[in-house]
Write a protein that holds these residues in place. Structure first.
Motif, PDB file in Angstrom:
ATOM      1  N   GLN A 281     -10.116   2.041   2.247  1.00  0.00           N
ATOM      2  CA  GLN A 281     -11.120   0.105   2.169  1.00  0.00           C
ATOM      3  C   GLN A 281      -9.697  -0.950   1.630  1.00  0.00           C
ATOM      4  OE1 GLN A 281     -13.539  -0.630   4.360  1.00  0.00           O
ATOM      5  NE2 GLN A 281     -12.570  -3.035   3.055  1.00  0.00           N
ATOM      6  N   LEU A 282      -9.447  -1.616   1.402  1.00  0.00           N
ATOM      7  CA  LEU A 282      -8.653  -2.804   1.370  1.00  0.00           C
ATOM      8  C   LEU A 282      -9.666  -3.659   0.484  1.00  0.00           C
ATOM      9  CD1 LEU A 282      -5.674  -3.379   0.199  1.00  0.00           C
ATOM     10  CD2 LEU A 282      -4.955  -3.862   2.178  1.00  0.00           C
ATOM     11  N   THR A 283      -9.088  -4.523  -0.259  1.00  0.00           N
ATOM     12  CA  THR A 283     -10.385  -5.236  -0.574  1.00  0.00           C
ATOM     13  C   THR A 283      -8.711  -6.449  -1.387  1.00  0.00           C
ATOM     14  OG1 THR A 283     -11.964  -4.062  -0.453  1.00  0.00           O
ATOM     15  CG2 THR A 283     -12.423  -6.674  -1.488  1.00  0.00           C
ATOM     16  N   MET A 284      -9.474  -7.387  -0.997  1.00  0.00           N
ATOM     17  CA  MET A 284      -8.103  -8.519  -1.980  1.00  0.00           C
ATOM     18  C   MET A 284      -9.613  -9.671  -2.453  1.00  0.00           C
ATOM     19  SD  MET A 284      -5.525 -11.064  -0.190  1.00  0.00           S
ATOM     20  CE  MET A 284      -6.395 -12.237   0.370  1.00  0.00           C
TER      21      MET A 284
ATOM     22  N   GLN B 213     -13.772 -13.384  -1.436  1.00  0.00           N
ATOM     23  CA  GLN B 213     -13.613 -11.738  -0.847  1.00  0.00           C
ATOM     24  C   GLN B 213     -13.209 -11.708   0.517  1.00  0.00           C
ATOM     25  OE1 GLN B 213     -15.727  -8.360  -2.863  1.00  0.00           O
ATOM     26  NE2 GLN B 213     -14.464  -7.865  -3.923  1.00  0.00           N
ATOM     27  N   ILE B 214     -12.074 -10.778   0.558  1.00  0.00           N
ATOM     28  CA  ILE B 214     -11.749 -10.615   1.584  1.00  0.00           C
ATOM     29  C   ILE B 214     -11.449  -9.118   1.664  1.00  0.00           C
ATOM     30  CG2 ILE B 214     -10.077 -10.789   4.058  1.00  0.00           C
ATOM     31  CD1 ILE B 214      -9.508 -13.097   2.864  1.00  0.00           C
ATOM     32  N   GLU B 215     -12.001  -8.486   3.144  1.00  0.00           N
ATOM     33  CA  GLU B 215     -11.926  -6.723   3.329  1.00  0.00           C
ATOM     34  C   GLU B 215     -11.241  -6.490   4.440  1.00  0.00           C
ATOM     35  OE1 GLU B 215     -13.703  -4.932   2.007  1.00  0.00           O
ATOM     36  OE2 GLU B 215     -15.393  -6.151   0.227  1.00  0.00           O
ATOM     37  N   TYR B 216     -10.308  -5.834   4.577  1.00  0.00           N
ATOM     38  CA  TYR B 216      -9.030  -5.729   5.701  1.00  0.00           C
ATOM     39  C   TYR B 216      -9.806  -4.035   6.011  1.00  0.00           C
ATOM     40  CZ  TYR B 216      -7.144  -9.401   4.047  1.00  0.00           C
ATOM     41  OH  TYR B 216      -6.430 -10.787   4.158  1.00  0.00           O
ATOM     42  N   GLY B 217     -10.455  -3.111   5.416  1.00  0.00           N
ATOM     43  CA  GLY B 217     -11.159  -2.270   6.475  1.00  0.00           C
ATOM     44  C   GLY B 217      -9.785  -0.782   6.370  1.00  0.00           C
ATOM     45  N   ALA B 218      -9.541   0.523   6.535  1.00  0.00           N
ATOM     46  CA  ALA B 218      -8.654   1.316   6.197  1.00  0.00           C
ATOM     47  C   ALA B 218      -7.178   1.220   6.819  1.00  0.00           C
ATOM     48  CB  ALA B 218      -9.319   2.408   6.782  1.00  0.00           C
ATOM     49  N   LYS B 219      -6.352   0.736   5.460  1.00  0.00           N
ATOM     50  CA  LYS B 219      -4.951   1.168   5.887  1.00  0.00           C
ATOM     51  C   LYS B 219      -3.782   2.030   5.506  1.00  0.00           C
ATOM     52  CE  LYS B 219      -5.169  -3.058   7.171  1.00  0.00           C
ATOM     53  NZ  LYS B 219      -5.290  -3.867   8.505  1.00  0.00           N
ATOM     54  N   SER B 220      -2.989   1.986   6.805  1.00  0.00           N
ATOM     55  CA  SER B 220      -2.038   3.791   6.218  1.00  0.00           C
ATOM     56  C   SER B 220      -1.127   2.667   4.938  1.00  0.00           C
ATOM     57  CB  SER B 220      -1.574   3.472   7.534  1.00  0.00           C
ATOM     58  OG  SER B 220      -0.447   2.912   8.521  1.00  0.00           O
ATOM     59  N   ALA B 221       0.191   3.579   4.571  1.00  0.00           N
ATOM     60  CA  ALA B 221       0.793   3.086   3.417  1.00  0.00           C
ATOM     61  C   ALA B 221       1.535   2.027   3.872  1.00  0.00           C
ATOM     62  CB  ALA B 221       1.694   4.187   3.330  1.00  0.00           C
ATOM     63  N   GLY B 222       2.228   0.784   3.420  1.00  0.00           N
ATOM     64  CA  GLY B 222       2.741   0.295   3.935  1.00  0.00           C
ATOM     65  C   GLY B 222       2.214  -1.347   3.546  1.00  0.00           C
ATOM     66  N   ALA B 223       3.314  -2.178   3.591  1.00  0.00           N
ATOM     67  CA  ALA B 223       3.266  -3.660   3.486  1.00  0.00           C
ATOM     68  C   ALA B 223       2.579  -4.286   4.282  1.00  0.00           C
ATOM     69  CB  ALA B 223       4.838  -4.678   3.732  1.00  0.00           C
ATOM     70  N   ILE B 224       0.906  -4.985   4.126  1.00  0.00           N
ATOM     71  CA  ILE B 224       0.057  -5.562   4.844  1.00  0.00           C
ATOM     72  C   ILE B 224       0.204  -6.983   4.923  1.00  0.00           C
ATOM     73  CG2 ILE B 224      -2.472  -5.470   5.453  1.00  0.00           C
ATOM     74  CD1 ILE B 224      -0.988  -2.545   4.917  1.00  0.00           C
ATOM     75  N   ARG B 225       0.363  -7.646   6.120  1.00  0.00           N
ATOM     76  CA  ARG B 225       0.925  -8.871   5.350  1.00  0.00           C
ATOM     77  C   ARG B 225      -0.361  -9.379   5.587  1.00  0.00           C
ATOM     78  NH1 ARG B 225       5.723 -10.825   5.604  1.00  0.00           N
ATOM     79  NH2 ARG B 225       5.369 -12.479   5.506  1.00  0.00           N
TER      80      ARG B 225
ATOM     81  N   VAL C 204       0.769  -1.078  -0.180  1.00  0.00           N
ATOM     82  CA  VAL C 204       0.228  -0.140   0.245  1.00  0.00           C
ATOM     83  C   VAL C 204       1.139   1.311  -0.255  1.00  0.00           C
ATOM     84  CG1 VAL C 204      -1.895   0.748   1.318  1.00  0.00           C
ATOM     85  CG2 VAL C 204      -1.551  -1.341   1.317  1.00  0.00           C
ATOM     86  N   GLU C 205       1.097   1.721  -0.962  1.00  0.00           N
ATOM     87  CA  GLU C 205       2.292   2.887  -1.262  1.00  0.00           C
ATOM     88  C   GLU C 205       0.737   4.054  -0.638  1.00  0.00           C
ATOM     89  OE1 GLU C 205       2.538   3.494  -5.375  1.00  0.00           O
ATOM     90  OE2 GLU C 205       3.838   1.836  -5.235  1.00  0.00           O
TER      91      GLU C 205
ATOM     92  N   ALA D 210      -9.669   8.022  -2.631  1.00  0.00           N
ATOM     93  CA  ALA D 210     -11.290   8.942  -2.452  1.00  0.00           C
ATOM     94  C   ALA D 210     -12.375   8.832  -2.978  1.00  0.00           C
ATOM     95  CB  ALA D 210      -9.748  10.296  -2.697  1.00  0.00           C
ATOM     96  N   GLY D 211     -12.552   7.887  -2.990  1.00  0.00           N
ATOM     97  CA  GLY D 211     -13.558   7.294  -3.529  1.00  0.00           C
ATOM     98  C   GLY D 211     -13.396   6.052  -5.010  1.00  0.00           C
TER      99      GLY D 211
END
Length: 229
Positions: A131-134, A146-158, A125-126, A185-186
């Protein structure tokens, strides 16, 4: 119709993969390189032909001897560096062989679901996302999960997929397509994904260093983010 294989080309290719025996050329001819004996012979000859009324300057003589000593030292140093390089290549080969059978974290659009029923990786995540979705798909392109991870800050999300589909059923082990998206931003933007791939073999390349071969291709060891057992 059975396809034919060029045995000559195949043999040449296989020979290129084998360790090349170091060959030491043998020759009865003397080396063209100047030795200390040659230098002192030239120096003696120079002194014998000098003008007695104008003898050679001591500083010049010392400078000539110093230059020869430095040249010989550099030549010996180069030979030692060649020996060190060969030794380091051998050590790299031994170290690289221990990577076979391990897993390499590398950028890929597929995830391997192991026999243990799990698949692991990392989403890059740059920028912060709302909302992060995989999404995971089977080989036919059908959505498996489909997996929802919610809001995430920048970085590598394991992440770790438990191998279950959207109905909670365990799916078969194998390779699945994977896609990650982040809502910024939508607008949903595709994000890079890295997953663990089995290391099948390694090559030692003089210019590229250690090359790791996986199910999705070859990659430099320096381009692999992580090695896992």
């Amino acid at each position: 119709m059975a396809s034919s294989v060029d045995s000559t080309a195949s043999s040449t290719y296989m020979d290129s993969l084998r360790w090349q025996d170091s060959k030491v050329p043998t020759s009865d001819k003397k080396s063209d390189a100047l030795t200390q004996e040659d230098f002192f012979a030239l120096l003696t000859q120079q002194l014998s032909f000098q003008d007695p009324s104008k003898p050679a300057d001591n500083d010049q003589m010392i400078a000539q001897m110093t230059s020869f000593t430095m040249a010989e030292g550099i030549s010996n140093l180069n030979a030692k560096f060649d020996s060190l390089s060969a030794s380091m290549t051998s050590n790299s080969a031994l170290q690289a062989s221990t990577l076979v059978g391990k897993k390499a974290l590398m950028e890929s659009d597929t995830i391997d679901l192991g026999l243990d029923g799990t698949g692991k990786g990392s989403i890059v995540v740059e920028k912060p996302v709302e909302q992060l979705t995989m999404s995971i798909y089977d080989e036919s392109g059908q959505l498996v999960r489909q997996i929802e991870y919610g809001a995430k800050s920048a970085g590598a999300i394991r992440f770790e997929w438990d191998g279950k589909d959207k109905d909670g059923n365990q799916v078969a082990a194998g390779e699945y397509k994977i896609k990650a998206e982040g809502n910024m931003a939508g607008q949903f933007t595709s994000l890079p994904v890295a997953t663990f791939k089995n290391i099948d073999s390694v090559n030692i390349n003089g210019s590229s260093g250690i090359i790791v071969n996986t199910s999705i291709g070859a990659v430099k060891l320096t381009d692999i983010a992580e090695i896992s057992g």
